[in-house]
Enzyme design. Structure first.
Site, PDB file in Angstrom:
ATOM      1  N   TYR A  48       0.878  -1.181   0.000  1.00  0.00           N
ATOM      2  CA  TYR A  48       0.000   0.000   0.000  1.00  0.00           C
ATOM      3  C   TYR A  48       0.910   1.224   0.000  1.00  0.00           C
ATOM      4  O   TYR A  48       2.062   1.125  -0.432  1.00  0.00           O
ATOM      5  CB  TYR A  48      -0.885  -0.128   1.259  1.00  0.00           C
ATOM      6  CG  TYR A  48      -2.028   0.846   1.380  1.00  0.00           C
ATOM      7  CD1 TYR A  48      -2.916   1.049   0.336  1.00  0.00           C
ATOM      8  CD2 TYR A  48      -2.236   1.539   2.574  1.00  0.00           C
ATOM      9  CE1 TYR A  48      -3.975   1.940   0.470  1.00  0.00           C
ATOM     10  CE2 TYR A  48      -3.296   2.416   2.716  1.00  0.00           C
ATOM     11  CZ  TYR A  48      -4.154   2.612   1.663  1.00  0.00           C
ATOM     12  OH  TYR A  48      -5.198   3.488   1.798  1.00  0.00           O
ATOM     13  N   ARG A  94      -6.417  10.064 -10.748  1.00  0.00           N
ATOM     14  CA  ARG A  94      -5.720  10.798  -9.668  1.00  0.00           C
ATOM     15  C   ARG A  94      -5.217   9.754  -8.685  1.00  0.00           C
ATOM     16  O   ARG A  94      -5.848   9.503  -7.667  1.00  0.00           O
ATOM     17  CB  ARG A  94      -6.685  11.799  -9.000  1.00  0.00           C
ATOM     18  CG  ARG A  94      -6.043  12.791  -8.095  1.00  0.00           C
ATOM     19  CD  ARG A  94      -5.599  12.242  -6.734  1.00  0.00           C
ATOM     20  NE  ARG A  94      -6.644  12.058  -5.765  1.00  0.00           N
ATOM     21  CZ  ARG A  94      -6.655  11.057  -4.857  1.00  0.00           C
ATOM     22  NH1 ARG A  94      -5.724  10.145  -4.806  1.00  0.00           N
ATOM     23  NH2 ARG A  94      -7.647  10.970  -4.003  1.00  0.00           N
ATOM     24  N   LYS A 102      -5.795  -1.985  -2.152  1.00  0.00           N
ATOM     25  CA  LYS A 102      -6.913  -1.728  -1.216  1.00  0.00           C
ATOM     26  C   LYS A 102      -7.645  -3.036  -0.915  1.00  0.00           C
ATOM     27  O   LYS A 102      -8.047  -3.289   0.214  1.00  0.00           O
ATOM     28  CB  LYS A 102      -7.884  -0.707  -1.812  1.00  0.00           C
ATOM     29  CG  LYS A 102      -7.285   0.686  -1.984  1.00  0.00           C
ATOM     30  CD  LYS A 102      -7.831   1.675  -0.982  1.00  0.00           C
ATOM     31  CE  LYS A 102      -7.110   3.014  -1.113  1.00  0.00           C
ATOM     32  NZ  LYS A 102      -7.362   3.959  -0.041  1.00  0.00           N
ATOM     33  N   GLU A 104     -12.535   4.911  -6.117  1.00  0.00           N
ATOM     34  CA  GLU A 104     -11.209   5.255  -5.608  1.00  0.00           C
ATOM     35  C   GLU A 104     -10.411   6.045  -6.629  1.00  0.00           C
ATOM     36  O   GLU A 104     -10.332   5.656  -7.809  1.00  0.00           O
ATOM     37  CB  GLU A 104     -10.471   3.948  -5.283  1.00  0.00           C
ATOM     38  CG  GLU A 104      -9.192   4.118  -4.507  1.00  0.00           C
ATOM     39  CD  GLU A 104      -9.425   4.566  -3.076  1.00  0.00           C
ATOM     40  OE1 GLU A 104     -10.284   3.985  -2.399  1.00  0.00           O
ATOM     41  OE2 GLU A 104      -8.762   5.527  -2.650  1.00  0.00           O
ATOM     42  N   ASP A 105      -9.824   7.127  -6.191  1.00  0.00           N
ATOM     43  CA  ASP A 105      -8.827   7.863  -6.970  1.00  0.00           C
ATOM     44  C   ASP A 105      -9.302   8.292  -8.361  1.00  0.00           C
ATOM     45  O   ASP A 105      -8.582   8.149  -9.364  1.00  0.00           O
ATOM     46  CB  ASP A 105      -7.509   7.070  -7.033  1.00  0.00           C
ATOM     47  CG  ASP A 105      -6.808   7.050  -5.671  1.00  0.00           C
ATOM     48  OD1 ASP A 105      -7.396   7.541  -4.687  1.00  0.00           O
ATOM     49  OD2 ASP A 105      -5.670   6.560  -5.575  1.00  0.00           O
ATOM     50  N   ASP A 155     -14.252   6.424  -1.405  1.00  0.00           N
ATOM     51  CA  ASP A 155     -13.268   6.313  -0.331  1.00  0.00           C
ATOM     52  C   ASP A 155     -12.532   7.626  -0.086  1.00  0.00           C
ATOM     53  O   ASP A 155     -12.217   7.971   1.050  1.00  0.00           O
ATOM     54  CB  ASP A 155     -12.288   5.201  -0.715  1.00  0.00           C
ATOM     55  CG  ASP A 155     -11.300   4.900   0.382  1.00  0.00           C
ATOM     56  OD1 ASP A 155     -11.709   4.890   1.547  1.00  0.00           O
ATOM     57  OD2 ASP A 155     -10.118   4.658   0.063  1.00  0.00           O
ATOM     58  N   ASP A 156     -12.234   8.365  -1.146  1.00  0.00           N
ATOM     59  CA  ASP A 156     -11.423   9.574  -0.984  1.00  0.00           C
ATOM     60  C   ASP A 156     -12.212  10.704  -0.328  1.00  0.00           C
ATOM     61  O   ASP A 156     -11.661  11.474   0.454  1.00  0.00           O
ATOM     62  CB  ASP A 156     -10.861  10.008  -2.340  1.00  0.00           C
ATOM     63  CG  ASP A 156      -9.946   8.936  -2.890  1.00  0.00           C
ATOM     64  OD1 ASP A 156      -8.928   8.656  -2.257  1.00  0.00           O
ATOM     65  OD2 ASP A 156     -10.299   8.339  -3.927  1.00  0.00           O
ATOM     66  N   ASN A 216      -0.463  11.585   0.030  1.00  0.00           N
ATOM     67  CA  ASN A 216       0.287  10.353  -0.239  1.00  0.00           C
ATOM     68  C   ASN A 216       0.906  10.413  -1.631  1.00  0.00           C
ATOM     69  O   ASN A 216       0.391  11.132  -2.481  1.00  0.00           O
ATOM     70  CB  ASN A 216      -0.665   9.153  -0.179  1.00  0.00           C
ATOM     71  CG  ASN A 216      -1.248   8.959   1.196  1.00  0.00           C
ATOM     72  OD1 ASN A 216      -0.536   9.055   2.192  1.00  0.00           O
ATOM     73  ND2 ASN A 216      -2.543   8.695   1.264  1.00  0.00           N
TER      74      ASN A 216
HETATM   75  N1  LIG Z   1      -4.611  10.133   4.061  1.00  0.00           N
HETATM   76  C1  LIG Z   1      -5.570   9.598   3.346  1.00  0.00           C
HETATM   77  O1  LIG Z   1      -6.243   8.641   3.747  1.00  0.00           O
HETATM   78  C2  LIG Z   1      -5.865  10.184   2.014  1.00  0.00           C
HETATM   79  C3  LIG Z   1      -5.011  11.059   1.404  1.00  0.00           C
HETATM   80  N2  LIG Z   1      -5.309  11.574   0.194  1.00  0.00           N
HETATM   81  C4  LIG Z   1      -4.311  12.405  -0.447  1.00  0.00           C
HETATM   82  O2  LIG Z   1      -4.771  13.722  -0.550  1.00  0.00           O
HETATM   83  C5  LIG Z   1      -4.201  14.321  -1.689  1.00  0.00           C
HETATM   84  C6  LIG Z   1      -5.300  15.041  -2.459  1.00  0.00           C
HETATM   85  O3  LIG Z   1      -6.267  14.130  -2.897  1.00  0.00           O
HETATM   86  P1  LIG Z   1      -7.620  14.670  -3.563  1.00  0.00           P
HETATM   87  O4  LIG Z   1      -8.255  15.677  -2.700  1.00  0.00           O
HETATM   88  O5  LIG Z   1      -8.434  13.519  -3.942  1.00  0.00           O
HETATM   89  O6  LIG Z   1      -7.041  15.348  -4.856  1.00  0.00           O
HETATM   90  P2  LIG Z   1      -7.672  16.535  -5.693  1.00  0.00           P
HETATM   91  O7  LIG Z   1      -6.928  16.599  -6.963  1.00  0.00           O
HETATM   92  O8  LIG Z   1      -9.146  16.403  -5.709  1.00  0.00           O
HETATM   93  O9  LIG Z   1      -7.335  17.838  -4.812  1.00  0.00           O
HETATM   94  C7  LIG Z   1      -6.064  18.406  -4.676  1.00  0.00           C
HETATM   95  C8  LIG Z   1      -6.232  19.810  -4.124  1.00  0.00           C
HETATM   96  O10 LIG Z   1      -4.948  20.353  -3.845  1.00  0.00           O
HETATM   97  C9  LIG Z   1      -4.911  21.671  -4.390  1.00  0.00           C
HETATM   98  N3  LIG Z   1      -3.546  22.065  -4.738  1.00  0.00           N
HETATM   99  C10 LIG Z   1      -2.789  21.631  -5.767  1.00  0.00           C
HETATM  100  N4  LIG Z   1      -1.627  22.306  -5.779  1.00  0.00           N
HETATM  101  C11 LIG Z   1      -1.658  23.176  -4.765  1.00  0.00           C
HETATM  102  C12 LIG Z   1      -0.763  24.150  -4.273  1.00  0.00           C
HETATM  103  N5  LIG Z   1       0.425  24.363  -4.861  1.00  0.00           N
HETATM  104  N6  LIG Z   1      -1.140  24.874  -3.202  1.00  0.00           N
HETATM  105  C13 LIG Z   1      -2.327  24.680  -2.624  1.00  0.00           C
HETATM  106  N7  LIG Z   1      -3.218  23.766  -3.033  1.00  0.00           N
HETATM  107  C14 LIG Z   1      -2.873  23.013  -4.087  1.00  0.00           C
HETATM  108  C15 LIG Z   1      -5.790  21.607  -5.625  1.00  0.00           C
HETATM  109  O11 LIG Z   1      -6.187  22.920  -6.011  1.00  0.00           O
HETATM  110  C16 LIG Z   1      -6.934  20.760  -5.091  1.00  0.00           C
HETATM  111  O12 LIG Z   1      -7.836  21.569  -4.390  1.00  0.00           O
HETATM  112  C17 LIG Z   1      -3.503  13.212  -2.467  1.00  0.00           C
HETATM  113  O13 LIG Z   1      -2.122  13.293  -2.240  1.00  0.00           O
HETATM  114  C18 LIG Z   1      -4.028  11.951  -1.857  1.00  0.00           C
HETATM  115  O14 LIG Z   1      -3.062  10.926  -1.849  1.00  0.00           O
HETATM  116  C19 LIG Z   1      -6.490  11.311  -0.443  1.00  0.00           C
HETATM  117  C20 LIG Z   1      -7.373  10.439   0.116  1.00  0.00           C
HETATM  118  C21 LIG Z   1      -7.095   9.771   1.358  1.00  0.00           C
HETATM  119  C1  LIG Z   2      -5.173   6.793   0.796  1.00  0.00           C
HETATM  120  C2  LIG Z   2      -5.872   7.209  -0.407  1.00  0.00           C
HETATM  121  O1  LIG Z   2      -6.982   6.770  -0.655  1.00  0.00           O
HETATM  122  C3  LIG Z   2      -5.267   8.186  -1.276  1.00  0.00           C
HETATM  123  O2  LIG Z   2      -4.199   8.701  -0.981  1.00  0.00           O
HETATM  124  O3  LIG Z   2      -5.874   8.471  -2.315  1.00  0.00           O
HETATM  125 MG   LIG Z   3      -7.540   7.159  -2.651  1.00  0.00          MG
END
Ligand SMILES: NC(=O)C1=CN([C@@H]2O[C@H](COP(=O)(O)OP(=O)(O)OC[C@H]3O[C@@H](n4cnc5c(N)ncnc54)[C@H](O)[C@@H]3O)[C@@H](O)[C@H]2O)C=CC1
Ligand SMILES: CC(=O)C(=O)O
Ligand SMILES: [Mg+2]
Length: 571
Positions: A102, A154, A172, A243-244, A264-265, A408
């Site tokens: 993962y 994504r 997952k 997912e993603d 999930d996200d 991540n």
């Molecule tokens: N810890 C966890 O369980 C999870 C973590 N994530 C992580 O969260 C991150 C974002 O995922 P999503 O929201 O689905 O992606 P997304 O693409 O929907 O959103 C990304 C956001 O970051 C913003 N962004 C991009 N560059 C930027 C910058 N230079 N300054 C400020 N904001 C900026 C974008 O404008 C957008 O609002 C990914 O890295 C993903 O791996 C996502 C889901 C679960």
């Molecule tokens: C953990 C997860 O779902 C993500 O980073 O998109």
């Molecule tokens: Mg995800």
């Protein structure tokens, strides 16, 4: 003709092909009798081995691989050739192995998927298969209870990886099996080949997906409409996890009240971060009304998390308006405000600020000076965005600053655990999306929390499956967070942990599953009505009994063999 048009139907229960987990016919723990009946006697070395010996050999082989991707490949091969041994190994070594199957390693695996590809591990459906999806799903040789579906657009914080995103559903679902005991042969990793906006991939001769640019939103909608109907017709009890996807809000809105599905996200991440946040609030002692949260990232995860916390604040006595005004969301253009001058994406509007007096705040530093937050969340995909200066400022402003760099894989984390501890002088309440090692600080061992949806999605899925929920409601998602927040042991609490130890994940998933089932019952969405009459303790026992246990699979083979032998002797 579309590739799917000439696909032949095959019986649903057929298990003669191998695009699916092996049953462990060549497991060296099989008894001599089992080997004879499976007709593998003589095909494996003679000793009947204990798990301890198998584990020692596997761990030695695993550790002899020099790189994380080498270890990922070793584990993938083990899963493909001896599924029960793979899950025995995983469940006994969850802390060491999870980062390999993962995040973070799965990120590299996806980036290099077309290069490292070795065997089929799930299904791929292409846009050109439209009109034939149901027929193609007949090719999957097992009954399915749970699917994780991505279009690869994504993948973690790594952008659009097209069909190379398959590593995510595979990873997952391995965790579904390891953490919530959904049988491996009931899990379907599913990747949609809807084109990719990643031009480098399209030009890469090794890329294994179609070369077309990403389909339009309307084309995607039509494809997903067909997919949802086909999946549910093929396997009526199926639970579907999205997912993603780059923009997952429209599909969640469209299907959440019609199918047993969740995203999930948006929802899983919202729930897991809420659970850690509930525990962080207890430790920081700052009441809901005084919380001021800055989110770097206003995408699916950022908005999903903020919305779950709004619901918590409302339960703490704030009005909805008071609750949503505790949030300042920052995207790539700066603070999200009503008068910023660009057309905001629909999902951002709810948190857009009307009270900035015409001033636009571009950088995170400026926003922090303006807001003076108690909480700093990172869901931005920008590694290192929480600079030492920003972290120090959070420590100046708060006794216990909440700092959650959640992007991540590790390379995209907004800061490391070490940086957060160093620049807050050990005072931060910390969780990250990918794991960081514990560290020694002023004579104490500090352990980072892992705010990752792995703590909830297995229980959400299992709860929906066991209760036969018609939909996955917001009540069920919220319940998963509440249940997780209560799942810490007194020792974990005394160490100021925000999440339970990941090595207890199976027991934690039982608690989460129970909470999800109770919420399904409360919302009147359950169809397994007998579960309503069980006490909580009996319900937990029922869940445990229903969980796949890789240590008991050998006993099952033995029982099958005995039954077969009796049958033969009666002939
Ligand atoms: N810890 C966890 O369980 C999870 C973590 N994530 C992580 O969260 C991150 C974002 O995922 P999503 O929201 O689905 O992606 P997304 O693409 O929907 O959103 C990304 C956001 O970051 C913003 N962004 C991009 N560059 C930027 C910058 N230079 N300054 C400020 N904001 C900026 C974008 O404008 C957008 O609002 C990914 O890295 C993903 O791996 C996502 C889901 C679960
Ligand atoms: C953990 C997860 O779902 C993500 O980073 O998109
Ligand atoms: Mg995800």
């Amino acid at each position: 003709m579309a590739p799917g048009a000439n696909v032949k139907h095959t019986p649903a229960s057929s298990s003669r092909r191998s695009a699916s987990p092996s049953r462990g016919e060549y497991d060296t723990s099989n008894t001599v009798e089992a080997r004879k009946l499976l007709r593998t006697y003589g095909l494996v070395p003679p000793n009947v081995e204990s798990f301890e010996i198998q584990e020692k050999r596997c761990i030695n082989q695993l550790r002899s691989k020099q790189t994380p991707i080498g270890r990922y490949l070793y584990l993938s091969q083990l899963r493909a050739t001896n599924v029960h041994l793979f899950y025995r190994l995983l469940s006994k070594n969850i802390k060491e192995l999870t980062p390999l199957i993962y995040t973070p390693t799965v990120g590299e695996a996806c980036q290099r998927w077309s290069e490292i590809y070795a065997q089929p591990e799930g299904m791929y459906l292409s846009y050109s298969d439209k009109g034939h999806l149901f027929q193609i799903l007949q090719n999957w040789p097992h009954e399915v209870e749970m699917t994780v579906v991505t279009d690869g657009s994504r993948i973690l914080g790594l952008g659009d990886l097209g069909v190379n995103g398959m590593g995510i559903p595979v990873g997952k679902l391995s965790l579904y099996t390891a953490c919530a005991g959904i049988r491996p042969d009931r899990c379907l990793p599913l990747t949609l080949d809807l084109g990719t906006s990643n031009e480098a991939l399209r030009n890469d001769p090794m890329y294994m997906g179609s070369r077309r640019p990403k389909v339009s939103a309307e084309e995607e909608k039509e494809f997903l409409d067909e997919l949802m109907a086909a999946l549910t017709e093929r396997w009526p009890g199926i639970v579907i996890q999205y997912e993603d996807f780059k923009n997952p809000f429209p599909s969640l809105e469209r299907y959440q009240n019609t199918y047993s599905m969740f995203n999930d996200d948006i929802q899983g991440t919202g729930a897991v971060i809420l659970a850690g946040f509930i525990n962080a609030v207890k430790q920081s002692g700052v009441p809901a009304a005084n919380q001021r949260a800055v989110f770097l990232g206003a995408g699916s995860a950022g908005v999903g998390v903020a919305k779950q916390i709004v619901e918590f604040f409302r339960k703490e006595g704030l009005t909805e308006d008071e609750a949503r005004r505790c949030f300042w969301l920052v995207d790539s253009k700066g603070l999200v405000t009503d008068d910023r001058g660009d057309k905001l994406a629909e999902h951002k509007v709810y948190f857009s600020r009307p009270d900035n007096n015409g001033k636009q705040y571009k950088s995170l530093e400026e926003v922090i000076e303006y807001v003076k937050p108690t909480i700093l969340m990172g869901l931005s995909t920008i590694g290192g965005a929480f600079t030492p200066k920003i972290i120090r400022r959070m420590a100046d402003l708060n006794k216990r600053p909440v700092i959650f760099p959640l992007s991540n894989p590790s390379s995209k984390s907004e800061c490391t655990f070490e940086e957060a501890v160093k620049y807050t002088k050990g005072r931060c309440l910390f969780a990250s999306g990918s794991p960081f090692p514990p560290l020694e600080y002023e004579g104490k061992t500090l352990s980072p929390g892992q705010g990752n949806n792995v703590y909830v999605f297995p229980g959400i899925g299992l709860g929906a499956i066991l209760s036969k929920a018609v939909n996955v409601s917001q009540g069920m998602i919220y319940a998963s967070a509440e249940a997780l927040s209560t799942a810490l042991t007194p020792e974990e609490r005394s160490e100021d942990w925000l999440y339970p130890d990941i090595s207890r994940i199976r027991e934690v998933s039982v608690v989460v599953t129970r909470g999800v089932i109770r919420a399904a019952q409360k919302d009147g969405l359950d169809r397994e009505l007998a579960l309503r009459n069980l006490s909580d303790a009996d319900l937990e026992e029922y869940i445990r009994q229903r969980m796949y246990d890789p240590f008991k699979e050998g006993d099952k083979v033995e029982a099958e063999i005995k039954e077969l032998a009796q049958h033969v002797s009666r002939l």
